[in-house]
Motif scaffolding. Structure first.
Motif, PDB file in Angstrom:
ATOM      1  N   ILE A  37     -19.529 -26.374  48.516  1.00  0.00           N
ATOM      2  CA  ILE A  37     -20.615 -26.353  47.539  1.00  0.00           C
ATOM      3  C   ILE A  37     -20.290 -27.223  46.308  1.00  0.00           C
ATOM      4  CG2 ILE A  37     -19.988 -24.297  46.130  1.00  0.00           C
ATOM      5  CD1 ILE A  37     -23.417 -24.820  47.783  1.00  0.00           C
ATOM      6  N   LEU A  43     -21.659 -33.171  35.310  1.00  0.00           N
ATOM      7  CA  LEU A  43     -22.932 -32.876  34.623  1.00  0.00           C
ATOM      8  C   LEU A  43     -23.296 -33.932  33.572  1.00  0.00           C
ATOM      9  CD1 LEU A  43     -23.466 -29.130  33.608  1.00  0.00           C
ATOM     10  CD2 LEU A  43     -24.976 -30.601  34.907  1.00  0.00           C
ATOM     11  N   PHE A  46     -26.128 -36.226  34.565  1.00  0.00           N
ATOM     12  CA  PHE A  46     -27.483 -35.718  34.789  1.00  0.00           C
ATOM     13  C   PHE A  46     -28.546 -36.289  33.845  1.00  0.00           C
ATOM     14  CE2 PHE A  46     -27.233 -31.858  37.776  1.00  0.00           C
ATOM     15  CZ  PHE A  46     -26.086 -32.320  38.389  1.00  0.00           C
ATOM     16  N   TYR A  85     -34.378 -32.148  39.697  1.00  0.00           N
ATOM     17  CA  TYR A  85     -34.194 -30.865  40.379  1.00  0.00           C
ATOM     18  C   TYR A  85     -34.111 -30.908  41.905  1.00  0.00           C
ATOM     19  CZ  TYR A  85     -35.218 -29.482  35.648  1.00  0.00           C
ATOM     20  OH  TYR A  85     -35.169 -29.368  34.282  1.00  0.00           O
ATOM     21  N   ARG A  88     -30.063 -33.614  44.398  1.00  0.00           N
ATOM     22  CA  ARG A  88     -28.810 -33.210  45.077  1.00  0.00           C
ATOM     23  C   ARG A  88     -29.127 -32.753  46.500  1.00  0.00           C
ATOM     24  NH1 ARG A  88     -30.114 -32.928  40.228  1.00  0.00           N
ATOM     25  NH2 ARG A  88     -30.484 -30.733  40.417  1.00  0.00           N
ATOM     26  N   GLU A  95     -28.395 -28.089  46.802  1.00  0.00           N
ATOM     27  CA  GLU A  95     -27.942 -28.081  45.409  1.00  0.00           C
ATOM     28  C   GLU A  95     -26.453 -27.766  45.428  1.00  0.00           C
ATOM     29  OE1 GLU A  95     -27.880 -29.023  42.117  1.00  0.00           O
ATOM     30  OE2 GLU A  95     -29.994 -28.559  42.232  1.00  0.00           O
ATOM     31  N   LYS A  96     -25.681 -28.428  44.583  1.00  0.00           N
ATOM     32  CA  LYS A  96     -24.225 -28.207  44.597  1.00  0.00           C
ATOM     33  C   LYS A  96     -23.761 -27.878  43.189  1.00  0.00           C
ATOM     34  CE  LYS A  96     -23.508 -29.865  48.877  1.00  0.00           C
ATOM     35  NZ  LYS A  96     -22.640 -29.560  49.955  1.00  0.00           N
ATOM     36  N   SER A 151     -28.342 -30.295  26.323  1.00  0.00           N
ATOM     37  CA  SER A 151     -28.636 -29.408  27.432  1.00  0.00           C
ATOM     38  C   SER A 151     -27.488 -28.436  27.671  1.00  0.00           C
ATOM     39  CB  SER A 151     -28.881 -30.302  28.659  1.00  0.00           C
ATOM     40  OG  SER A 151     -28.651 -29.613  29.834  1.00  0.00           O
ATOM     41  N   GLN A 153     -26.888 -24.199  29.552  1.00  0.00           N
ATOM     42  CA  GLN A 153     -27.557 -23.252  30.453  1.00  0.00           C
ATOM     43  C   GLN A 153     -27.005 -21.852  30.280  1.00  0.00           C
ATOM     44  OE1 GLN A 153     -25.704 -25.977  32.282  1.00  0.00           O
ATOM     45  NE2 GLN A 153     -27.363 -27.251  31.541  1.00  0.00           N
ATOM     46  N   GLN A 166     -32.653 -22.759  30.501  1.00  0.00           N
ATOM     47  CA  GLN A 166     -32.155 -23.991  29.898  1.00  0.00           C
ATOM     48  C   GLN A 166     -32.198 -23.843  28.380  1.00  0.00           C
ATOM     49  OE1 GLN A 166     -32.510 -27.827  31.702  1.00  0.00           O
ATOM     50  NE2 GLN A 166     -34.358 -27.171  32.742  1.00  0.00           N
ATOM     51  N   ILE A 193     -32.421 -20.601  41.252  1.00  0.00           N
ATOM     52  CA  ILE A 193     -31.714 -21.199  42.382  1.00  0.00           C
ATOM     53  C   ILE A 193     -31.856 -20.244  43.553  1.00  0.00           C
ATOM     54  CG2 ILE A 193     -29.575 -22.259  43.178  1.00  0.00           C
ATOM     55  CD1 ILE A 193     -28.691 -22.553  40.292  1.00  0.00           C
ATOM     56  N   ILE A 196     -29.424 -18.838  48.094  1.00  0.00           N
ATOM     57  CA  ILE A 196     -28.005 -18.533  47.895  1.00  0.00           C
ATOM     58  C   ILE A 196     -27.391 -17.832  49.117  1.00  0.00           C
ATOM     59  CG2 ILE A 196     -26.360 -17.174  46.498  1.00  0.00           C
ATOM     60  CD1 ILE A 196     -27.440 -19.449  44.917  1.00  0.00           C
TER      61      ILE A 196
HETATM   62  C1  HCR Z   1     -27.619 -24.946  36.866  1.00  0.00           C
HETATM   63  C2  HCR Z   1     -26.880 -26.190  37.357  1.00  0.00           C
HETATM   64  C3  HCR Z   1     -26.248 -26.916  36.173  1.00  0.00           C
HETATM   65  C4  HCR Z   1     -27.314 -27.489  35.236  1.00  0.00           C
HETATM   66  C5  HCR Z   1     -28.300 -28.424  35.941  1.00  0.00           C
HETATM   67  C6  HCR Z   1     -29.418 -28.961  34.967  1.00  0.00           C
HETATM   68  C7  HCR Z   1     -30.145 -27.803  34.295  1.00  0.00           C
HETATM   69  C8  HCR Z   1     -28.736 -29.833  33.894  1.00  0.00           C
HETATM   70  C9  HCR Z   1     -29.715 -30.634  33.059  1.00  0.00           C
HETATM   71  C10 HCR Z   1     -30.581 -31.526  33.928  1.00  0.00           C
HETATM   72  O1  HCR Z   1     -31.504 -32.230  33.119  1.00  0.00           O
HETATM   73  C11 HCR Z   1     -31.310 -30.691  34.957  1.00  0.00           C
HETATM   74  C12 HCR Z   1     -30.402 -29.781  35.713  1.00  0.00           C
HETATM   75  C13 HCR Z   1     -30.530 -29.700  37.033  1.00  0.00           C
HETATM   76  C14 HCR Z   1     -29.725 -28.823  37.918  1.00  0.00           C
HETATM   77  O2  HCR Z   1     -30.602 -28.329  38.838  1.00  0.00           O
HETATM   78  C15 HCR Z   1     -28.930 -27.740  37.176  1.00  0.00           C
HETATM   79  C16 HCR Z   1     -27.798 -27.202  38.060  1.00  0.00           C
HETATM   80  C17 HCR Z   1     -28.148 -26.514  39.352  1.00  0.00           C
HETATM   81  C18 HCR Z   1     -26.872 -25.777  39.745  1.00  0.00           C
HETATM   82  C19 HCR Z   1     -25.919 -25.838  38.534  1.00  0.00           C
HETATM   83  C20 HCR Z   1     -25.017 -24.587  38.424  1.00  0.00           C
HETATM   84  C21 HCR Z   1     -24.049 -24.617  37.242  1.00  0.00           C
HETATM   85  C22 HCR Z   1     -24.129 -24.463  39.663  1.00  0.00           C
HETATM   86  C23 HCR Z   1     -24.465 -23.254  40.474  1.00  0.00           C
HETATM   87  C24 HCR Z   1     -23.680 -23.171  41.710  1.00  0.00           C
HETATM   88  C25 HCR Z   1     -24.620 -22.936  42.883  1.00  0.00           C
HETATM   89  C26 HCR Z   1     -25.178 -24.187  43.461  1.00  0.00           C
HETATM   90  C27 HCR Z   1     -24.016 -22.031  43.849  1.00  0.00           C
END
Ligand code: HCR
Length: 387
Positions: A37, A43, A46, A85, A88, A95-96, A151, A153, A166, A193, A196
């Motif tokens: 994963i 990040l 992004f 979104y 990935r 999504e990873k 950004s 989260q 966000q 998400i 899962i």
């Molecule tokens: C939540 C996320 C990290 C943050 C990512 C963000 C919100 C970052 C800003 C971008 O503009 C848009 C964006 C898209 C992503 O979808 C989002 C990520 C999706 C997964 C990741 C988590 C920290 C990881 C979770 C682990 C999962 C896949 C099991």
């Protein structure tokens, strides 16, 4: 089937990971996840998703009046969602978990000039590690456009999904031809998400987000709207990635424009049926210089060996190299503490309350009522030279 997307050898560690998320709330990036994963991308890369259709970004500056500018901003915003979104899933299969940037990590790139749209430049800096916060500045000097945002989260777990709130917002500034400027406060949707249990996560957007212009025009985007009402008013199921948006004039709640459709495919003007967005055409990835010429803290240089390990399935290499970076970071923080110093940010400065958020947030009752921000202070030179 549950666990269907998980390689046989990693099923136990996936179950452990899922169990740890269920009872967890806060910063997901700090949890150890099974190798399948992991994404080899940090990040800090992004924010490039904001500008993978540079012509739509540039078109904002060509709009002739306040209403058309708000429409152009909405069109560009909706057209970024597919990249933000779903990319990935397209590139990596699901999504990873992205690489968790270190404090001060940098990512630079640009989209070259083409057909007079001007060059667009991207500066990203990781301005906090705990909690992770990424600040970005995207500018097209020829067109007088600048997008500044940050950004972060907050994650929690609810009915089998990870819910991501966000934190942060973006402000787009447009220099007007006759002098003066127009500002757009852009808030961000919540993510869910899903997938899962199956080991193949993907994003669904939920709730509302807003684009408030200083001219008074407001776009409200609803990601949970149902596609239509059936017989007896029963709603016809919510389609994946469906949205509805309304544009309202200053001081009014009567929509002047309505749009609906799928943000990862096409959308239309709800009244005329005319195409509004179409993102089925290829997007333009950001241009980044060669790794050999990067400074040590530039993302692709910093993570190059970890990324190679992940890409080639050599997870021992990946975890060894990751530990090296983390240990080095811990030592830096200790040294700073001992010396009573703090890591100096290169491009941004933190401010407790964002005046644009205060001013424009009031126009649509933004919650929370105040937000801090990171202000872009210092630029760098971009190749080729910016106009
Ligand atoms: C939540 C996320 C990290 C943050 C990512 C963000 C919100 C970052 C800003 C971008 O503009 C848009 C964006 C898209 C992503 O979808 C989002 C990520 C999706 C997964 C990741 C988590 C920290 C990881 C979770 C682990 C999962 C896949 C099991």
């Amino acid at each position: 089937l549950p666990g269907e997307g998980v390689p046989a050898a990693q099923k136990t560690s996936w179950t452990t990971f899922v169990k740890s998320i269920v009872s967890f709330s806060g910063d997901l990036s700090s949890l150890t996840a099974p190798p399948f994963i992991l994404s080899p991308i940090s990040l800090t890369e992004f924010p490039a998703y904001w500008c993978e259709r540079p012509a739509l970004f540039a078109a904002i500056a060509d709009a002739q009046d306040e209403k058309s500018r708000s429409i152009a901003v909405l069109k560009w915003f909706i057209s970024t969602l597919k990249g933000q979104y779903t990319s990935r899933n397209e590139k990596l299969g699901s999504e990873k978990k992205p690489l968790n940037p270190v404090l001060g990590e940098l990512f630079y790139g640009y989209w070259p000039d083409h057909n007079g749209r001007g060059q667009t430049n991207l500066v990203v800096e990781q301005v906090s590690h705990h909690p992770p916060i990424t600040a970005y500045y995207i500018s097209n000097p020829t067109k007088g456009l600048a997008l500044q945002g940050h950004s972060a989260q907050k994650t929690s777990f609810s009915s089998g999904s990870i819910v991501v709130k966000q934190i942060g917002h973006a402000v787009l500034t447009v220099d007007l031809p006759g002098g003066g400027k127009e500002e757009f406060l852009i808030t961000l949707p919540r993510l869910r998400i899903d997938g899962i249990w199956y080991g193949s996560p993907y994003i669904e957007l939920t709730g509302l987000s807003y684009i408030q212009s200083s001219s008074g025009w407001l776009s409200t985007i609803d990601y949970e709207a149902k596609e239509g009402r059936g017989y007896f008013g029963f709603s016809i199921g919510a389609k994946s990635h469906f949205f509805k948006a309304v544009l309202t004039p200053p001081g009014s709640t009567n929509p002047a424009k309505k749009y609906d459709g799928l943000w990862h495919e096409t959308s239309k003007d709800s009244d005329t049926g005319e195409v509004f967005t179409d993102v089925r055409t290829p997007k333009e990835e950001v241009t980044v210089g060669p790794v050999e010429q990067m400074a040590d803290f530039e993302s692709r240089k910093l993570w190059q060996h970890v990324a190679r390990g992940i890409r080639e399935g050599d997870y021992e290499l990946a975890s060894r190299e990751k530990s090296k970076i983390e240990n080095e970071q811990r030592q830096r923080r200790k040294d700073e503490q001992a010396a009573g110093t703090r890591w100096p940010l290169k491009h941004f400065e933190h401010i407790e309350s964002d005046p644009v958020y205060e001013r424009l947030g009031k126009l649509f009752n933004a919650t929370p009522t105040t937000e801090d921000t990171y202000v872009f202070m210092r630029n760098r030179d971009f190749p080729p030279a910016t106009a």
